[in-house]
Design a protein around this motif. Structure first.
Motif, PDB file in Angstrom:
ATOM      1  N   PRO A  58       0.884  -1.160  -0.147  1.00  0.00           N
ATOM      2  CA  PRO A  58       0.002  -0.139  -0.037  1.00  0.00           C
ATOM      3  C   PRO A  58       0.811   1.285   0.145  1.00  0.00           C
ATOM      4  O   PRO A  58       0.502   2.134  -0.595  1.00  0.00           O
ATOM      5  CB  PRO A  58      -0.744  -0.061   1.230  1.00  0.00           C
ATOM      6  N   LEU A  59       1.881   1.230   0.535  1.00  0.00           N
ATOM      7  CA  LEU A  59       2.988   2.668   0.616  1.00  0.00           C
ATOM      8  C   LEU A  59       3.231   2.631  -0.678  1.00  0.00           C
ATOM      9  O   LEU A  59       3.659   3.892  -0.906  1.00  0.00           O
ATOM     10  CB  LEU A  59       4.024   2.265   1.793  1.00  0.00           C
ATOM     11  N   THR A  60       3.574   1.731  -1.453  1.00  0.00           N
ATOM     12  CA  THR A  60       3.942   1.935  -2.826  1.00  0.00           C
ATOM     13  C   THR A  60       2.958   2.405  -3.839  1.00  0.00           C
ATOM     14  O   THR A  60       3.297   3.055  -4.574  1.00  0.00           O
ATOM     15  CB  THR A  60       4.964   0.765  -3.149  1.00  0.00           C
ATOM     16  N   ILE A  61       1.884   1.708  -3.613  1.00  0.00           N
ATOM     17  CA  ILE A  61       0.873   1.740  -4.609  1.00  0.00           C
ATOM     18  C   ILE A  61       0.657   3.410  -4.707  1.00  0.00           C
ATOM     19  O   ILE A  61      -0.002   3.828  -5.804  1.00  0.00           O
ATOM     20  CB  ILE A  61      -0.617   1.000  -4.290  1.00  0.00           C
ATOM     21  N   ASP A  62       0.601   4.182  -3.573  1.00  0.00           N
ATOM     22  CA  ASP A  62       0.233   5.717  -3.685  1.00  0.00           C
ATOM     23  C   ASP A  62       1.196   6.482  -4.909  1.00  0.00           C
ATOM     24  O   ASP A  62       0.759   7.433  -5.235  1.00  0.00           O
ATOM     25  CB  ASP A  62      -0.028   6.209  -2.447  1.00  0.00           C
ATOM     26  N   VAL A  63       2.211   6.102  -4.816  1.00  0.00           N
ATOM     27  CA  VAL A  63       3.196   6.530  -5.868  1.00  0.00           C
ATOM     28  C   VAL A  63       2.686   6.656  -7.320  1.00  0.00           C
ATOM     29  O   VAL A  63       2.980   7.608  -8.168  1.00  0.00           O
ATOM     30  CB  VAL A  63       4.569   5.836  -5.843  1.00  0.00           C
ATOM     31  N   VAL A  64       1.698   5.798  -7.752  1.00  0.00           N
ATOM     32  CA  VAL A  64       1.537   5.459  -9.202  1.00  0.00           C
ATOM     33  C   VAL A  64       0.563   6.630  -9.504  1.00  0.00           C
ATOM     34  O   VAL A  64       0.447   7.344 -10.586  1.00  0.00           O
ATOM     35  CB  VAL A  64       0.840   4.372  -9.521  1.00  0.00           C
ATOM     36  N   ASN A  65      -0.112   7.454  -8.328  1.00  0.00           N
ATOM     37  CA  ASN A  65      -0.893   8.414  -8.532  1.00  0.00           C
ATOM     38  C   ASN A  65      -0.160   9.847  -8.639  1.00  0.00           C
ATOM     39  O   ASN A  65      -0.776  11.025  -8.981  1.00  0.00           O
ATOM     40  CB  ASN A  65      -1.878   8.658  -7.762  1.00  0.00           C
TER      41      ASN A  65
END
Length: 126
Positions: A58-65
């Motif tokens: 989850p901490l990495t997924i927000d980077v895609v935005n």
């Protein structure tokens, strides 16, 4: 590389100071991390999220935005993560927040020492 977006968007001093801080890091598998190397942000995002085996942290997924990776974003993430860790470790956040507000003058090692000292004090109290 000197002509990279990273070098264009960040001063050398900011790169040196923030490159290894928590706010600039993302959780990745070893395979994803190797694939991303030292590419610019857009290419890293492609390696992280578009080339099979999507990153699930989850901490990495927000980077895609994120459209770009700026020092403001890294500082914001740094404060967010340190706050979360202090909550998990039950360290008084106000002391850490004071240190973070002065983070332009404080070296990362001093921040780490402060957090470790507070953690040790909490562990001894228990």
């Amino acid at each position: 590389k000197p002509d990279s977006q990273w070098c264009k968007d960040w001063t050398e001093a900011d790169r040196d100071k923030w490159v290894h801080r928590l706010g600039n890091l993302v959780l990745l598998s070893r395979k994803k991390n190797s694939a991303a190397r030292n590419y610019d942000f857009e290419e890293k995002k492609s390696k992280y999220f578009k080339e099979g085996n999507t990153t699930i942290f989850p901490l990495t997924i927000d980077v895609v935005n994120q459209e770009q990776w700026t020092i403001k974003q890294v500082k914001d993430k740094q404060e967010k993560y340190v706050k979360k860790l202090t909550e998990l470790w039950k360290i008084e956040y106000s002391n850490v927040q004071t240190q973070l507000s002065n983070s332009m003058e404080i070296e990362e090692i001093e921040q780490a020492e402060l957090l470790l000292k507070q953690l040790r004090e909490k562990l001894v109290q228990q």
